[in-house]
Design a protein around this motif. Structure first.
Motif, PDB file in Angstrom:
ATOM      1  N   ILE A  16       0.869  -1.176   0.000  1.00 17.48           N
ATOM      2  CA  ILE A  16       0.000   0.000   0.000  1.00 17.48           C
ATOM      3  C   ILE A  16       0.907   1.227   0.000  1.00 17.48           C
ATOM      4  N   GLU A  19       1.005   7.446  -0.442  1.00 21.94           N
ATOM      5  CA  GLU A  19       0.055   8.380  -1.043  1.00 21.94           C
ATOM      6  C   GLU A  19      -1.381   7.964  -0.751  1.00 21.94           C
ATOM      7  N   TYR A  20      -1.645   6.665  -0.854  1.00 28.17           N
ATOM      8  CA  TYR A  20      -3.004   6.175  -0.607  1.00 28.17           C
ATOM      9  C   TYR A  20      -3.413   6.422   0.844  1.00 28.17           C
ATOM     10  N   GLU A  24      -6.362   8.908   2.359  1.00 33.47           N
ATOM     11  CA  GLU A  24      -7.423   8.444   3.249  1.00 33.47           C
ATOM     12  C   GLU A  24      -7.437   9.221   4.570  1.00 33.47           C
TER      13      GLU A  24
END
Length: 116
Positions: A16, A19-20, A24
């Motif tokens: 993961i 950035e993700y 979030e």
């Protein structure tokens, strides 16, 4: 192992991106990176969200050394209590904002109806 290191290890194992997770958490990538490096501590809310994103229990983000003994358990319990109180406050604020929006809509509708 410190929580920021555990988060990084799990995140990388699950492939993961920073950035993700930053997205979030409503942070930019550099803000998140500083947390993952340990420059800035994660907030209790961030820890809960990260656990959800990584699909792990919050307790898994803390290594055994941090959870051993009453002090570690007390720390985790206090963080959870703080998180729930914060969530309750945000929910109240949202309710108040929704009430204000409703009242403003009524005012606007009344103004439009009585406009010559």
């Amino acid at each position: 192992m410190e929580i920021h290191k555990v988060v990084k290890r799990i995140r990388e194992n699950k492939k993961i991106s920073q950035e993700y997770i930053a997205f979030e958490l409503k942070l930019n990538q550099s803000q998140y990176s500083r947390r993952e490096k340990g420059d800035i501590p994660f907030s209790a809310i961030e820890i809960e969200k990260i656990a959800c994103i990584l699909e792990v229990k919050v307790s898994e983000l803390y290594d055994d050394e941090q959870l051993i003994g009453a002090a570690g358990e007390k720390n985790l319990r206090e963080q959870n209590e703080f998180s729930y109180r914060l969530i309750e406050k945000y929910e109240k604020i949202i309710e108040e904002k929704q009430l204000i929006i409703s009242l403003l809509r009524e005012c606007i509708e009344g103004f439009v109806k009585h406009k010559p």
